[in-house]
Design a protein around this motif. Structure first.
Motif, PDB file in Angstrom:
ATOM      1  N   TRP A  80      -2.557 -15.160  16.189  1.00 60.19           N
ATOM      2  CA  TRP A  80      -3.444 -14.348  16.992  1.00 60.19           C
ATOM      3  C   TRP A  80      -3.312 -12.771  15.386  1.00 60.19           C
ATOM      4  O   TRP A  80      -2.740 -12.141  14.894  1.00 60.19           O
ATOM      5  CB  TRP A  80      -2.892 -13.449  17.842  1.00 60.19           C
ATOM      6  N   THR A  81      -4.303 -12.792  14.823  1.00 59.62           N
ATOM      7  CA  THR A  81      -4.365 -11.753  13.765  1.00 59.62           C
ATOM      8  C   THR A  81      -6.291 -10.312  14.345  1.00 59.62           C
ATOM      9  O   THR A  81      -6.664 -11.215  15.267  1.00 59.62           O
ATOM     10  CB  THR A  81      -5.381 -11.658  12.709  1.00 59.62           C
ATOM     11  N   VAL A  82      -6.065  -9.833  13.891  1.00 58.54           N
ATOM     12  CA  VAL A  82      -7.802  -8.899  14.174  1.00 58.54           C
ATOM     13  C   VAL A  82      -8.717  -9.367  13.933  1.00 58.54           C
ATOM     14  O   VAL A  82      -9.330  -9.573  14.980  1.00 58.54           O
ATOM     15  CB  VAL A  82      -7.319  -7.996  12.586  1.00 58.54           C
ATOM     16  N   GLU A  83      -8.811 -10.717  13.170  1.00 64.03           N
ATOM     17  CA  GLU A  83      -9.670 -11.772  12.908  1.00 64.03           C
ATOM     18  C   GLU A  83     -10.454 -12.239  13.986  1.00 64.03           C
ATOM     19  O   GLU A  83     -11.509 -12.410  14.627  1.00 64.03           O
ATOM     20  CB  GLU A  83      -9.708 -12.542  11.395  1.00 64.03           C
ATOM     21  N   ASN A  84      -9.128 -13.310  14.053  1.00 63.95           N
ATOM     22  CA  ASN A  84      -9.688 -13.992  15.426  1.00 63.95           C
ATOM     23  C   ASN A  84      -9.562 -13.069  16.871  1.00 63.95           C
ATOM     24  O   ASN A  84     -10.096 -13.881  17.177  1.00 63.95           O
ATOM     25  CB  ASN A  84      -8.562 -15.669  15.745  1.00 63.95           C
ATOM     26  N   VAL A  85      -8.759 -12.456  17.053  1.00 65.07           N
ATOM     27  CA  VAL A  85      -9.153 -11.251  18.168  1.00 65.07           C
ATOM     28  C   VAL A  85     -10.697 -11.273  18.421  1.00 65.07           C
ATOM     29  O   VAL A  85     -11.266 -10.986  19.552  1.00 65.07           O
ATOM     30  CB  VAL A  85      -8.091 -10.106  18.173  1.00 65.07           C
ATOM     31  N   SER A  86     -11.042 -10.761  17.215  1.00 68.42           N
ATOM     32  CA  SER A  86     -12.488  -9.641  17.331  1.00 68.42           C
ATOM     33  C   SER A  86     -13.737 -10.259  17.433  1.00 68.42           C
ATOM     34  O   SER A  86     -14.502 -10.531  18.217  1.00 68.42           O
ATOM     35  CB  SER A  86     -12.450  -9.390  15.749  1.00 68.42           C
ATOM     36  N   ALA A  87     -13.012 -12.159  17.329  1.00 69.84           N
ATOM     37  CA  ALA A  87     -13.815 -13.000  17.230  1.00 69.84           C
ATOM     38  C   ALA A  87     -14.156 -13.356  19.389  1.00 69.84           C
ATOM     39  O   ALA A  87     -15.045 -14.344  19.090  1.00 69.84           O
ATOM     40  CB  ALA A  87     -14.007 -14.478  16.242  1.00 69.84           C
ATOM     41  N   LEU A  88     -13.676 -13.107  19.415  1.00 70.32           N
ATOM     42  CA  LEU A  88     -13.306 -13.543  21.106  1.00 70.32           C
ATOM     43  C   LEU A  88     -14.719 -13.076  21.867  1.00 70.32           C
ATOM     44  O   LEU A  88     -15.124 -12.399  22.026  1.00 70.32           O
ATOM     45  CB  LEU A  88     -12.101 -12.587  22.064  1.00 70.32           C
ATOM     46  N   SER A 109     -15.780  -3.493  13.484  1.00 68.06           N
ATOM     47  CA  SER A 109     -16.555  -3.964  12.215  1.00 68.06           C
ATOM     48  C   SER A 109     -16.575  -5.449  11.963  1.00 68.06           C
ATOM     49  O   SER A 109     -17.663  -6.216  11.575  1.00 68.06           O
ATOM     50  CB  SER A 109     -16.164  -2.944  10.982  1.00 68.06           C
ATOM     51  N   THR A 110     -15.677  -5.903  12.258  1.00 75.51           N
ATOM     52  CA  THR A 110     -15.419  -7.366  12.240  1.00 75.51           C
ATOM     53  C   THR A 110     -16.262  -7.850  13.088  1.00 75.51           C
ATOM     54  O   THR A 110     -17.297  -8.995  12.501  1.00 75.51           O
ATOM     55  CB  THR A 110     -14.021  -7.558  12.378  1.00 75.51           C
ATOM     56  N   ARG A 111     -16.440  -7.883  13.976  1.00 72.62           N
ATOM     57  CA  ARG A 111     -17.620  -8.195  15.088  1.00 72.62           C
ATOM     58  C   ARG A 111     -19.038  -8.179  14.407  1.00 72.62           C
ATOM     59  O   ARG A 111     -19.684  -9.511  14.161  1.00 72.62           O
ATOM     60  CB  ARG A 111     -17.517  -7.402  16.645  1.00 72.62           C
ATOM     61  N   GLU A 112     -19.348  -7.332  13.637  1.00 72.99           N
ATOM     62  CA  GLU A 112     -20.439  -6.675  13.056  1.00 72.99           C
ATOM     63  C   GLU A 112     -20.826  -7.754  12.109  1.00 72.99           C
ATOM     64  O   GLU A 112     -21.495  -8.250  11.990  1.00 72.99           O
ATOM     65  CB  GLU A 112     -20.543  -5.577  12.963  1.00 72.99           C
ATOM     66  N   ARG A 113     -19.700  -8.073  11.402  1.00 72.50           N
ATOM     67  CA  ARG A 113     -19.858  -9.149  10.066  1.00 72.50           C
ATOM     68  C   ARG A 113     -20.394 -10.402  10.592  1.00 72.50           C
ATOM     69  O   ARG A 113     -20.780 -10.758   9.823  1.00 72.50           O
ATOM     70  CB  ARG A 113     -18.533  -8.788   9.483  1.00 72.50           C
ATOM     71  N   ALA A 114     -19.129 -10.807  11.627  1.00 70.58           N
ATOM     72  CA  ALA A 114     -19.525 -12.168  12.151  1.00 70.58           C
ATOM     73  C   ALA A 114     -20.829 -12.334  13.314  1.00 70.58           C
ATOM     74  O   ALA A 114     -20.963 -12.942  14.535  1.00 70.58           O
ATOM     75  CB  ALA A 114     -18.145 -12.328  13.049  1.00 70.58           C
ATOM     76  N   LYS A 115     -21.572 -11.176  13.168  1.00 73.34           N
ATOM     77  CA  LYS A 115     -23.078 -11.053  13.896  1.00 73.34           C
ATOM     78  C   LYS A 115     -22.819 -11.292  15.795  1.00 73.34           C
ATOM     79  O   LYS A 115     -23.647 -11.784  16.814  1.00 73.34           O
ATOM     80  CB  LYS A 115     -23.403 -12.355  13.617  1.00 73.34           C
ATOM     81  N   LEU A 116     -22.216 -10.616  16.399  1.00 71.81           N
ATOM     82  CA  LEU A 116     -21.628  -9.888  17.469  1.00 71.81           C
ATOM     83  C   LEU A 116     -21.930  -8.778  17.596  1.00 71.81           C
ATOM     84  O   LEU A 116     -21.179  -7.857  16.477  1.00 71.81           O
ATOM     85  CB  LEU A 116     -19.643 -10.894  17.599  1.00 71.81           C
ATOM     86  N   GLU A 117     -21.951  -8.320  18.708  1.00 70.55           N
ATOM     87  CA  GLU A 117     -22.405  -6.896  19.482  1.00 70.55           C
ATOM     88  C   GLU A 117     -20.734  -6.451  19.419  1.00 70.55           C
ATOM     89  O   GLU A 117     -19.735  -6.639  19.887  1.00 70.55           O
ATOM     90  CB  GLU A 117     -22.800  -7.005  20.727  1.00 70.55           C
TER      91      GLU A 117
END
Length: 313
Positions: A80-88, A109-117
């Motif tokens: 687990w990293t910040v990136e894949n946690v943010s994508a949950l 901010s990572t979620r927003e870059r991935a087009k998540l709310e």
């Protein structure tokens, strides 16, 4: 006992500066009142070398107040990293200490870059808001050394674990977290069936094999999504750990440790190498003696029989 029925969100993510942080347990109990179905717990920092006793303390913190909480630690050792946690995708709220606000901002901010709310944020109080001095709550900062009483990070490719896993509770989850950390590729899970169940108290309230197997697989995959999990019935016959040469390790709770002797002897008779045994502590127990009272499915079924609305799974 905490009631999460009125919690404003179903699924939350609790961020910690460290899994050894002194406010960890009080933050978990606060967060349990804000997320009714599942609480992920994440820190971007490694858990430290050696032992995983902090996991025992974490699950002990909910054993009496919220024994059935779906508490899911997202550990670096499981990828687990910040990136894949943010994508949950099931997250609804971020829960954090104000001291951890930078991590919260990074996740959003990572979620927003991935087009998540971006997620709403609820900040928690130190020591449960009790007014006590920060840092006085059973700190285990700095990690621990591995010893015979501590589950250690020793990855093996193929492992096995077994249990009844009825009304999934904190003790089961501690066992499965240690199992997921010990297994890098394939895990065989024995789910107790048949004559091993008939003498259980309140037998009629036992969940079906299908319900228990599904709960175990779901929890393990939430801990380590890359893990191949193969569930199967566990009866009074010799388990797969005894009959499959490729299995390298067996993860057991302290109360079932005596069973491993027969399994090892059976493997030796077949010419198989001995299993590496990972021993996981009891949860909700006053001691680690085999006859110590502990959190158990039998106790939960008794509470259900008396009219409690406990929901585990």
């Amino acid at each position: 006992m905490l009631s999460s029925g009125d919690a404003p969100h179903r699924v939350g993510l609790l961020t910690l500066p460290s899994f050894h942080h002194p406010d960890r347990n009080s933050h978990i109990l606060q967060a349990a009142q804000k997320a009714s179905q599942r609480l992920y717990v994440f820190s971007p920092h490694p858990t430290g070398p050696g032992g995983l006793n902090f996991l025992t303390r974490m699950y002990n913190s909910i054993a009496h107040e919220a024994p059935c909480m779906d508490l899911v630690p997202l550990l670096a050792g499981a990828g687990w990293t910040v990136e894949n946690v943010s994508a949950l995708e099931d997250l609804e709220v971020l829960l954090s200490s104000p001291l951890n606000s930078k991590l919260v901002a990074h996740i959003n901010s990572t979620r927003e870059r991935a087009k998540l709310e971006a997620l709403p944020v609820a900040f928690l109080l130190p020591n449960g808001g009790s007014g006590g001095q920060v840092g006085q709550e059973n700190s285990d900062e700095g990690g621990e050394e591995c010893d015979k009483s501590t589950a250690c990070v020793t990855e093996m490719e193929v492992c096995a674990v077994g249990g009844t896993f009825d009304h999934m509770h904190a003790g089961h989850r501690l066992l499965l977290v240690n199992t997921a950390l010990a297994t890098s590729k394939t895990l065989y899970v024995g789910i107790t069936v048949g004559d091993l169940l008939v003498k259980k108290k309140n037998f009629e309230l036992l969940e079906s094999y299908e319900v228990r197997a599904a709960a175990v697989v779901k929890f393990l995959k939430s801990l380590r999504p890359s893990l191949k999990v193969i569930p199967g019935p566990l009866s009074s016959d010799m388990s797969l750990a005894g009959t499959m040469k490729e299995i390298e390790g067996l993860i057991v709770s302290r109360e079932t440790l005596p069973v491993t002797r027969a399994i090892q002897q059976f493997r030796q008779e077949l010419g198989f190498p001995d299993l590496k045994i990972v021993i996981v502590d009891l949860v909700g127990a006053q001691s680690q003696e085999l006859d110590a009272e502990k959190l158990s499915s039998s106790t939960l079924r008794q509470q259900i029989a008396l009219g409690s609305s406990i929901h585990c799974g």
